[in-house]
Write a protein that holds these residues in place. Structure first.
Motif, PDB file in Angstrom:
ATOM      1  N   HIS A  36       0.794  -1.228   0.000  1.00 29.49           N
ATOM      2  CA  HIS A  36       0.000   0.000   0.000  1.00 29.49           C
ATOM      3  C   HIS A  36       0.831   1.285   0.000  1.00 29.49           C
ATOM      4  N   VAL A  37       2.114   1.179   0.298  1.00 27.44           N
ATOM      5  CA  VAL A  37       2.971   2.368   0.327  1.00 27.44           C
ATOM      6  C   VAL A  37       4.140   2.111  -0.633  1.00 27.44           C
ATOM      7  N   PRO A  38       4.004   2.450  -1.916  1.00 31.14           N
ATOM      8  CA  PRO A  38       4.996   2.079  -2.933  1.00 31.14           C
ATOM      9  C   PRO A  38       6.419   2.535  -2.626  1.00 31.14           C
ATOM     10  N   SER A  39       6.580   3.685  -1.987  1.00 29.45           N
ATOM     11  CA  SER A  39       7.940   4.180  -1.743  1.00 29.45           C
ATOM     12  C   SER A  39       8.735   3.254  -0.839  1.00 29.45           C
ATOM     13  N   TYR A  40       8.042   2.445  -0.031  1.00 25.35           N
ATOM     14  CA  TYR A  40       8.731   1.538   0.882  1.00 25.35           C
ATOM     15  C   TYR A  40       9.267   0.296   0.175  1.00 25.35           C
ATOM     16  N   ARG A  41       8.927   0.126  -1.094  1.00 18.55           N
ATOM     17  CA  ARG A  41       9.498  -0.999  -1.829  1.00 18.55           C
ATOM     18  C   ARG A  41      10.991  -0.799  -2.072  1.00 18.55           C
ATOM     19  N   ALA A  42      11.472   0.444  -1.903  1.00 17.51           N
ATOM     20  CA  ALA A  42      12.897   0.722  -2.069  1.00 17.51           C
ATOM     21  C   ALA A  42      13.689   0.472  -0.789  1.00 17.51           C
ATOM     22  N   VAL A  43      12.996   0.157   0.308  1.00 19.67           N
ATOM     23  CA  VAL A  43      13.666  -0.071   1.590  1.00 19.67           C
ATOM     24  C   VAL A  43      13.860  -1.574   1.776  1.00 19.67           C
ATOM     25  N   PRO A  44      15.094  -2.040   1.984  1.00 18.82           N
ATOM     26  CA  PRO A  44      15.346  -3.479   2.145  1.00 18.82           C
ATOM     27  C   PRO A  44      14.571  -4.077   3.316  1.00 18.82           C
ATOM     28  N   ARG A  45      14.168  -5.319   3.161  1.00 12.26           N
ATOM     29  CA  ARG A  45      13.389  -6.006   4.191  1.00 12.26           C
ATOM     30  C   ARG A  45      14.134  -6.039   5.523  1.00 12.26           C
ATOM     31  N   GLU A  46      15.444  -6.289   5.496  1.00 12.48           N
ATOM     32  CA  GLU A  46      16.175  -6.394   6.756  1.00 12.48           C
ATOM     33  C   GLU A  46      16.174  -5.080   7.533  1.00 12.48           C
ATOM     34  N   ARG A  75      15.169   7.813  19.292  1.00  9.36           N
ATOM     35  CA  ARG A  75      16.242   7.896  18.290  1.00  9.36           C
ATOM     36  C   ARG A  75      15.668   7.558  16.902  1.00  9.36           C
ATOM     37  N   GLU A  76      15.385   8.598  16.123  1.00  8.54           N
ATOM     38  CA  GLU A  76      14.793   8.388  14.801  1.00  8.54           C
ATOM     39  C   GLU A  76      15.605   9.041  13.688  1.00  8.54           C
ATOM     40  N   ALA A  77      16.700   9.733  14.043  1.00 10.42           N
ATOM     41  CA  ALA A  77      17.457  10.468  13.029  1.00 10.42           C
ATOM     42  C   ALA A  77      18.046   9.532  11.978  1.00 10.42           C
ATOM     43  N   ASP A  78      18.560   8.372  12.416  1.00 16.81           N
ATOM     44  CA  ASP A  78      19.172   7.456  11.444  1.00 16.81           C
ATOM     45  C   ASP A  78      18.144   6.924  10.466  1.00 16.81           C
ATOM     46  N   VAL A  79      16.947   6.638  10.980  1.00 13.94           N
ATOM     47  CA  VAL A  79      15.871   6.157  10.115  1.00 13.94           C
ATOM     48  C   VAL A  79      15.455   7.257   9.134  1.00 13.94           C
ATOM     49  N   ALA A  80      15.341   8.491   9.636  1.00 10.74           N
ATOM     50  CA  ALA A  80      14.928   9.595   8.772  1.00 10.74           C
ATOM     51  C   ALA A  80      15.928   9.813   7.647  1.00 10.74           C
ATOM     52  N   ARG A  81      17.211   9.791   7.966  1.00 10.08           N
ATOM     53  CA  ARG A  81      18.224   9.993   6.933  1.00 10.08           C
ATOM     54  C   ARG A  81      18.147   8.900   5.870  1.00 10.08           C
ATOM     55  N   ASP A  82      17.927   7.651   6.321  1.00 13.03           N
ATOM     56  CA  ASP A  82      17.825   6.552   5.365  1.00 13.03           C
ATOM     57  C   ASP A  82      16.605   6.718   4.467  1.00 13.03           C
ATOM     58  N   ARG A  83      15.470   7.090   5.045  1.00 12.62           N
ATOM     59  CA  ARG A  83      14.247   7.224   4.252  1.00 12.62           C
ATOM     60  C   ARG A  83      14.368   8.374   3.252  1.00 12.62           C
ATOM     61  N   VAL A  84      14.952   9.487   3.690  1.00 13.94           N
ATOM     62  CA  VAL A  84      15.134  10.618   2.780  1.00 13.94           C
ATOM     63  C   VAL A  84      16.050  10.226   1.627  1.00 13.94           C
ATOM     64  N   ALA A  85      17.142   9.524   1.953  1.00 13.88           N
ATOM     65  CA  ALA A  85      18.081   9.096   0.919  1.00 13.88           C
ATOM     66  C   ALA A  85      17.422   8.162  -0.094  1.00 13.88           C
ATOM     67  N   ARG A  86      16.428   7.389   0.348  1.00 17.01           N
ATOM     68  CA  ARG A  86      15.746   6.453  -0.547  1.00 17.01           C
ATOM     69  C   ARG A  86      14.514   7.071  -1.206  1.00 17.01           C
ATOM     70  N   GLY A  87      14.281   8.353  -0.958  1.00 12.71           N
ATOM     71  CA  GLY A  87      13.169   9.039  -1.604  1.00 12.71           C
ATOM     72  C   GLY A  87      11.811   8.763  -0.988  1.00 12.71           C
ATOM     73  N   VAL A  88      11.786   8.353   0.280  1.00  7.24           N
ATOM     74  CA  VAL A  88      10.512   8.100   0.962  1.00  7.24           C
ATOM     75  C   VAL A  88       9.973   9.425   1.491  1.00  7.24           C
ATOM     76  N   PRO A  89       8.802   9.867   1.065  1.00  2.64           N
ATOM     77  CA  PRO A  89       8.239  11.126   1.561  1.00  2.64           C
ATOM     78  C   PRO A  89       7.873  11.038   3.042  1.00  2.64           C
ATOM     79  N   LEU A  90       7.790  12.207   3.670  1.00  5.76           N
ATOM     80  CA  LEU A  90       7.441  12.253   5.087  1.00  5.76           C
ATOM     81  C   LEU A  90       6.081  11.615   5.338  1.00  5.76           C
ATOM     82  N   GLY A  91       5.109  11.882   4.483  1.00  9.11           N
ATOM     83  CA  GLY A  91       3.777  11.309   4.680  1.00  9.11           C
ATOM     84  C   GLY A  91       3.807   9.789   4.693  1.00  9.11           C
TER      85      GLY A  91
END
Length: 395
Positions: A36-46, A75-91
């Motif tokens: 349901h959230v296509p941008s998360y297909r770019a995030v590895p399962r692990e 502690r969410e900064a590392d996750v945020a940086r990874d999501r931004v780098a992978r093009g995952v929008p904030l929403g």
């Protein structure tokens, strides 16, 4: 103490039951998320499994202790940086987190109800999980935006460094081709360097955005950055400024590997256009030999002394003579047209031209004289004194 111990045992059994189902619930959540959230297909399962484990353990601690961590403890900064780098929008990031917390909350309610946990405790811990979702969502949003800003600044610096190296000719062939691929330039096509300065209320940043927007709208390859209070870049075609008032120099077409030569030419053209007080985008075909008038102030001074300063002793009449000579040369040497434009008799124009020749000791029929007088007249038209080079901020 005994009451707390009595409540703790059933609560721990609920927590143990939730822990046993962490894997299956996480697997179902992963399937739902990528479906349901296509941008998360770019995030590895692990990576997603690791974040799920973190959220799950944090939620269990809230269920056990009945307290919610402070925002700075999340502690969410590392996750945020990874999501931004992978093009995952904030929403999408917030949606994924809420899905995870909703799954944990539903699991807690189901296990607590099945094991007969005190209803008041169920309500209290459910409220705590809701509060955790609110606090964590705000923190995720904050660090995600910070990561977006940091990423944008990094990308802007990297783009500016590439473009600066391209325009100054300091990149290797591999760096040129690699950067071109990153920034959407076609290394097999010619580009023209541009240097532009804005006027009025608009600053370089506004001009940079306008040029980028116009290029995207027209589907043309281009790359710009702000350098020394000017906008510089490479373009496939003459850029459109989006209605902003600018003066710009546009160099000749060149391969990307040699576009630094076009950039030097663009600097000379900008210098000339500014010296003449022009507005718009100018290339060599627009300014022609007038570029050299600006670049050679000593020669301009010599020709002013030879052809125009002798007229100054004639006062107002000298100004009329200069105007007639200018109109004669610019109008294709048609005396009648000069007379008609000045509303005087043709013999008046002939007299003024002859007087010019007498005062300067030259003949307007001589090709060299025509060129040199035109040069002197162009130097006179400069808004800046010809003795000094017009500064454009570039060296």
């Amino acid at each position: 103490m005994s009451g707390q111990t009595g409540a703790a045992a059933p609560l721990e059994r609920v927590i143990a039951a939730m822990t046993a189902r962490q894997g299956p619930v996480g697997g179902g959540l992963y399937t739902e998320l990528v479906g349901h959230v296509p941008s998360y297909r770019a995030v590895p399962r692990e990576l997603l499994d690791g974040i799920w484990h973190r959220h799950f353990q944090r939620a269990l601690a809230v269920v056990r202790e009945g307290t919610v961590p402070a925002p700075e403890d999340l502690r969410e900064a590392d996750v945020a940086r990874d999501r931004v780098a992978r093009g995952v929008p904030l929403g999408d990031a917030l949606s994924a987190f809420r899905r995870a917390l909703s799954a944990i909350r539903d699991l807690f309610i189901a296990e607590a109800t099945e094991r007969g946990l005190d209803p008041g405790l169920i309500v209290d811990r459910t409220k705590c999980l809701w509060e955790l979702a609110d606090v964590a969502s705000l923190q995720i949003a904050a660090v995600h935006r910070q990561a977006e800003v940091a990423s944008a600044l990094f990308d802007a610096r990297r783009r500016a460094e590439f473009l600066r190296g391209l325009l100054y000719g300091t990149l290797s062939a591999a760096e040129v081709h690699g950067g071109a691929a990153v920034y959407g330039l076609d290394a097999s096509r010619p580009y023209r360097a541009v240097r532009a300065v804005p006027y009025g209320d608009a600053g370089p940043d506004a001009l940079d955005r306008s040029l980028e927007s116009q290029s995207r709208r027209n589907g043309r390859g281009a790359l710009f950055t702000v350098l020394d209070d000017a906008v510089v870049g490479v373009v496939e075609a003459r850029p459109e400024t989006g209605g902003l008032e600018v003066t710009a120099g546009l160099g000749p077409p060149a391969d990307l590997a040699a576009v630094h030569r076009s950039f030097r030419a663009a600097g000379r053209l900008l210098q000339a256009a500014r010296a003449y007080g022009l507005r718009g985008v100018y290339d060599l075909s627009d300014l022609s030999w007038r570029v050299a008038v600006v670049a050679e102030p000593e020669l301009a001074e010599l020709l002013l002394d030879r052809y125009l300063r002798p007229l100054e002793a004639e006062g107002e009449f000298g100004a009329l003579v200069e105007g007639s000579v200018r109109a004669y040369l610019e109008g294709g040497r048609r005396i009648r047209e000069v007379a008609r434009g000045a509303h005087v008799h043709v013999n008046t124009v002939r007299y003024r031209l002859r007087r010019f020749e007498e005062l300067t000791g030259t003949s307007l029929d001589a090709p060299d004289t025509a060129v040199e007088v035109g040069w002197a007249l162009a130097a006179r038209a400069l808004r800046t004194p010809p003795r000094g080079r017009a500064s454009t901020g570039f060296q």
